[in-house]
Design a protein around this motif. Structure first.
Motif, PDB file in Angstrom:
ATOM      1  N   GLY A 101       0.836  -1.198   0.000  1.00  0.00           N
ATOM      2  CA  GLY A 101       0.000   0.000   0.000  1.00  0.00           C
ATOM      3  C   GLY A 101       0.862   1.235   0.000  1.00  0.00           C
ATOM      4  N   TYR A 102       0.243   2.363  -0.256  1.00  0.00           N
ATOM      5  CA  TYR A 102       0.977   3.628  -0.218  1.00  0.00           C
ATOM      6  C   TYR A 102       0.035   4.752   0.168  1.00  0.00           C
ATOM      7  CZ  TYR A 102      -0.992   4.767  -4.842  1.00  0.00           C
ATOM      8  OH  TYR A 102      -1.847   5.042  -5.884  1.00  0.00           O
ATOM      9  N   GLY A 103       0.601   5.931   0.389  1.00  0.00           N
ATOM     10  CA  GLY A 103      -0.175   7.061   0.886  1.00  0.00           C
ATOM     11  C   GLY A 103      -0.410   8.117  -0.175  1.00  0.00           C
ATOM     12  N   LEU A 104      -1.477   8.849   0.001  1.00  0.00           N
ATOM     13  CA  LEU A 104      -1.811   9.947  -0.911  1.00  0.00           C
ATOM     14  C   LEU A 104      -2.410  11.068  -0.075  1.00  0.00           C
ATOM     15  CD1 LEU A 104      -2.217  11.045  -3.804  1.00  0.00           C
ATOM     16  CD2 LEU A 104      -4.403   9.816  -3.866  1.00  0.00           C
ATOM     17  N   ILE A 105      -1.767  12.234  -0.125  1.00  0.00           N
ATOM     18  CA  ILE A 105      -2.247  13.403   0.614  1.00  0.00           C
ATOM     19  C   ILE A 105      -2.673  14.447  -0.400  1.00  0.00           C
ATOM     20  CG2 ILE A 105      -1.554  15.354   2.054  1.00  0.00           C
ATOM     21  CD1 ILE A 105       0.414  13.681   3.458  1.00  0.00           C
ATOM     22  N   GLY A 106      -3.758  15.117  -0.106  1.00  0.00           N
ATOM     23  CA  GLY A 106      -4.146  16.243  -0.964  1.00  0.00           C
ATOM     24  C   GLY A 106      -5.641  16.462  -0.873  1.00  0.00           C
ATOM     25  N   ALA A 107      -6.040  17.703  -1.112  1.00  0.00           N
ATOM     26  CA  ALA A 107      -7.473  18.011  -1.164  1.00  0.00           C
ATOM     27  C   ALA A 107      -8.099  17.208  -2.301  1.00  0.00           C
ATOM     28  CB  ALA A 107      -7.655  19.507  -1.410  1.00  0.00           C
ATOM     29  N   LEU A 108      -9.337  16.844  -2.142  1.00  0.00           N
ATOM     30  CA  LEU A 108     -10.011  16.047  -3.188  1.00  0.00           C
ATOM     31  C   LEU A 108      -9.914  16.750  -4.541  1.00  0.00           C
ATOM     32  CD1 LEU A 108     -11.654  13.583  -3.952  1.00  0.00           C
ATOM     33  CD2 LEU A 108     -13.720  14.807  -3.263  1.00  0.00           C
TER      34      LEU A 108
ATOM     35  N   GLY B  21      -7.195   4.087   9.472  1.00  0.00           N
ATOM     36  CA  GLY B  21      -8.395   3.311   9.156  1.00  0.00           C
ATOM     37  C   GLY B  21      -9.414   3.398  10.276  1.00  0.00           C
ATOM     38  N   LEU B  22      -9.038   4.101  11.359  1.00  0.00           N
ATOM     39  CA  LEU B  22      -9.906   4.178  12.547  1.00  0.00           C
ATOM     40  C   LEU B  22     -10.158   5.618  12.988  1.00  0.00           C
ATOM     41  CD1 LEU B  22      -8.095   1.319  14.539  1.00  0.00           C
ATOM     42  CD2 LEU B  22     -10.300   1.142  13.383  1.00  0.00           C
ATOM     43  N   ILE B  23      -9.331   6.540  12.501  1.00  0.00           N
ATOM     44  CA  ILE B  23      -9.511   7.968  12.770  1.00  0.00           C
ATOM     45  C   ILE B  23      -9.254   8.698  11.451  1.00  0.00           C
ATOM     46  CG2 ILE B  23      -8.717   7.779  15.175  1.00  0.00           C
ATOM     47  CD1 ILE B  23      -6.101   9.129  14.193  1.00  0.00           C
ATOM     48  N   ALA B  24      -9.525  10.000  11.421  1.00  0.00           N
ATOM     49  CA  ALA B  24      -9.298  10.745  10.176  1.00  0.00           C
ATOM     50  C   ALA B  24      -8.630  12.086  10.440  1.00  0.00           C
ATOM     51  CB  ALA B  24     -10.622  10.971   9.446  1.00  0.00           C
ATOM     52  N   PHE B  25      -7.743  12.430   9.524  1.00  0.00           N
ATOM     53  CA  PHE B  25      -7.071  13.733   9.542  1.00  0.00           C
ATOM     54  C   PHE B  25      -7.374  14.468   8.235  1.00  0.00           C
ATOM     55  CE2 PHE B  25      -4.423  11.748  12.838  1.00  0.00           C
ATOM     56  CZ  PHE B  25      -4.498  12.765  13.785  1.00  0.00           C
ATOM     57  N   PRO B  26      -7.189  15.783   8.214  1.00  0.00           N
ATOM     58  CA  PRO B  26      -7.445  16.531   6.986  1.00  0.00           C
ATOM     59  C   PRO B  26      -6.533  16.083   5.848  1.00  0.00           C
ATOM     60  CG  PRO B  26      -7.069  18.036   8.846  1.00  0.00           C
ATOM     61  CD  PRO B  26      -6.746  16.665   9.322  1.00  0.00           C
ATOM     62  N   LEU B  27      -7.051  16.189   4.632  1.00  0.00           N
ATOM     63  CA  LEU B  27      -6.299  16.024   3.383  1.00  0.00           C
ATOM     64  C   LEU B  27      -5.810  14.600   3.119  1.00  0.00           C
ATOM     65  CD1 LEU B  27      -4.288  19.384   3.245  1.00  0.00           C
ATOM     66  CD2 LEU B  27      -6.537  18.856   2.312  1.00  0.00           C
ATOM     67  N   TYR B  28      -6.323  13.662   3.891  1.00  0.00           N
ATOM     68  CA  TYR B  28      -6.004  12.244   3.667  1.00  0.00           C
ATOM     69  C   TYR B  28      -7.259  11.492   3.210  1.00  0.00           C
ATOM     70  CZ  TYR B  28      -1.304  11.526   5.738  1.00  0.00           C
ATOM     71  OH  TYR B  28       0.040  11.497   5.991  1.00  0.00           O
ATOM     72  N   SER B  29      -8.227  12.214   2.640  1.00  0.00           N
ATOM     73  CA  SER B  29      -9.551  11.594   2.477  1.00  0.00           C
ATOM     74  C   SER B  29      -9.504  10.295   1.670  1.00  0.00           C
ATOM     75  CB  SER B  29     -10.537  12.582   1.855  1.00  0.00           C
ATOM     76  OG  SER B  29     -10.167  12.878   0.523  1.00  0.00           O
TER      77      SER B  29
ATOM     78  N   THR C  73      -9.701   4.231   1.673  1.00  0.00           N
ATOM     79  CA  THR C  73      -9.253   2.855   1.426  1.00  0.00           C
ATOM     80  C   THR C  73      -9.052   2.100   2.743  1.00  0.00           C
ATOM     81  OG1 THR C  73      -6.883   3.479   1.341  1.00  0.00           O
ATOM     82  CG2 THR C  73      -8.103   3.491  -0.740  1.00  0.00           C
ATOM     83  N   LYS C  74      -8.480   2.759   3.740  1.00  0.00           N
ATOM     84  CA  LYS C  74      -8.140   2.038   4.974  1.00  0.00           C
ATOM     85  C   LYS C  74      -9.386   1.807   5.852  1.00  0.00           C
ATOM     86  CE  LYS C  74      -3.637   1.615   4.180  1.00  0.00           C
ATOM     87  NZ  LYS C  74      -2.985   0.330   3.981  1.00  0.00           N
ATOM     88  N   TRP C  75     -10.287   2.800   5.908  1.00  0.00           N
ATOM     89  CA  TRP C  75     -11.554   2.562   6.628  1.00  0.00           C
ATOM     90  C   TRP C  75     -12.345   1.465   5.923  1.00  0.00           C
ATOM     91  CZ3 TRP C  75     -14.545   5.647  10.468  1.00  0.00           C
ATOM     92  CH2 TRP C  75     -13.768   6.588  11.144  1.00  0.00           C
ATOM     93  N   ALA C  76     -12.293   1.461   4.609  1.00  0.00           N
ATOM     94  CA  ALA C  76     -13.022   0.428   3.860  1.00  0.00           C
ATOM     95  C   ALA C  76     -12.525  -0.955   4.236  1.00  0.00           C
ATOM     96  CB  ALA C  76     -12.866   0.672   2.359  1.00  0.00           C
ATOM     97  N   ILE C  77     -11.207  -1.113   4.342  1.00  0.00           N
ATOM     98  CA  ILE C  77     -10.662  -2.439   4.696  1.00  0.00           C
ATOM     99  C   ILE C  77     -11.076  -2.825   6.118  1.00  0.00           C
ATOM    100  CG2 ILE C  77      -8.531  -3.767   5.088  1.00  0.00           C
ATOM    101  CD1 ILE C  77      -9.192  -3.386   2.144  1.00  0.00           C
ATOM    102  N   GLU C  78     -11.164  -1.846   7.003  1.00  0.00           N
ATOM    103  CA  GLU C  78     -11.610  -2.163   8.373  1.00  0.00           C
ATOM    104  C   GLU C  78     -13.046  -2.713   8.360  1.00  0.00           C
ATOM    105  OE1 GLU C  78     -10.121  -2.234  11.297  1.00  0.00           O
ATOM    106  OE2 GLU C  78      -8.185  -1.386  10.751  1.00  0.00           O
ATOM    107  N   GLY C  79     -13.942  -2.022   7.669  1.00  0.00           N
ATOM    108  CA  GLY C  79     -15.344  -2.466   7.639  1.00  0.00           C
ATOM    109  C   GLY C  79     -15.512  -3.760   6.873  1.00  0.00           C
TER     110      GLY C  79
END
Ligand SMILES: NC(=O)c1ccc[n+]([C@@H]2O[C@H](COP(=O)([O-])OP(=O)(O)OC[C@H]3O[C@@H](n4cnc5c(N)ncnc54)[C@H](OP(=O)(O)O)[C@@H]3O)[C@@H](O)[C@H]2O)c1
Length: 277
Positions: free
Chosen positions: A81-88, A134-142, A147-153
């Motif tokens: 996996g990898y990360g992606l930061i940025g406004a939608l 996947g359990l909390i959220a921060f700005p600009l990581y939507s 993806t990570k919240w989806a894998i949790e659910g």
């Protein structure tokens, strides 16, 4: 000897997990996009390298068949996996699609490819690297959170049907790990309208804020625990930062936690203009 199949074993947590399980006597099928570049894992006698880009469905099927032909697989560790930061608004459709294909569909497809084998064996364990994100959220990581919240659910729901066949599924949600993740595995997309917020976010993720990141070896120990213990537990927060922040969310409740994050970034209703500028 039990066997583990690992995705994204070329570096970071995947590689540390491959080394740990190999050292504890497991057969390890370490998959990566470019096994021809690997020089360290090739030295270990009980590690077998196979090629796998988790966005390539045909290669998933071929590689899973090759893995099963090598050993009966006991544990599947979906870690790539990898990360992606940025406004939608800053993200291209290609960036969105590629992240979802890797972090979400890659996990779903690799798991699905293994299920007939695990069901036939009437045993097996699926481990998924999510993130404290996947359990909390921060700005600009939507998108990353999506993806990570989806894998949790998805994992929680899947746990019910897999129980019919004595297959377990667990998630590992690390906090910061000192790997290539914040370097080559983190894409940053810019948009002027969100520049001030991005600057604040980047400030929270650099310099002194990274010195407490866990080592990949420490997080690999949590993967080992999740792979081997018989406890009926779906989620494993990994690293002291992840444990603390998730405990805080549970203690204050999700709404107060979200308001706290907004305040941290100056995003209360009165000050949202200043954060954007
Ligand atoms: N580091 C952190 O702070 C942190 C925190 C929470 C969660 N995580 C999660 O931990 C997991 C591992 O990351 P890491 O920290 O170990 O970073 P890393 O060292 O950058 O490792 C990422 C791995 O994923 C692989 N990968 C990326 N796209 C792939 C694809 N399409 N197919 C196959 N492999 C692919 C990379 O392969 P290549 O070498 O080919 O690029 C690499 O092996 C990720 O799921 C990440 O979201 C990391």
């Amino acid at each position: 000897m039990p066997a583990i199949f690992i995705t994204g074993a070329s570096s970071g947590l995947g590689k540390a997990t491959a080394k740990l399980f190999a050292a504890r006597g497991w057969n390890v099928i370490a998959t990566m996009r470019h096994p021809e570049h690997e020089t360290e894992l090739t030295q270990l006698p009980n590690v077998h390298l196979l090629p796998l880009d988790v966005t390539d469905l045909a290669q998933i099927e071929t590689t899973v068949h090759r893995a099963i032909a090598l050993y009966p697989v006991d544990v599947v560790f979906n870690n790539a996996g990898y990360g992606l930061i940025g406004a939608l608004e800053a993200l291209s459709d290609e960036q969105i699609t590629h992240l979802v294909n890797t972090n979400l569909l890659g996990v779903i497809r690799v798991t699905k490819a293994f299920l007939p084998h695990l069901r036939e064996k009437r045993s097996g364990r699926i481990l998924n690297t999510t993130s404290i994100g996947g359990l909390i959220a921060f700005p600009l990581y939507s998108l990353y959170h999506a993806t990570k919240w989806a894998i949790e659910g998805w994992s929680e729901s899947l746990s019910f049907e897999l129980a019919l066949h004595n297959i377990t599924i667990k998630t590992i949600s690390p906090g910061g790990i000192a790997t290539d993740f914040t370097g080559r595995s983190l894409q940053v997309a810019q948009n002027e309208a969100y520049a001030g917020l991005l600057e604040k976010l980047m400030g929270t993720q650099s310099g002194d804020n990274t010195v407490h990141f866990a080592s990949p070896e420490a997080i690999a120990e949590v993967v080992y625990q999740a792979a081997t213990e018989e406890k009926d537990q779906l989620r494993y927060q990994a690293g002291s930062d992840a444990v603390a922040i998730y405990a805080q969310r549970l203690a204050v409740g999700p709404e107060a936690f979200r308001q706290g994050v907004a305040a941290q970034f100056g995003l209360t209703a009165d000050t949202s203009q200043s954060a954007a500028n």
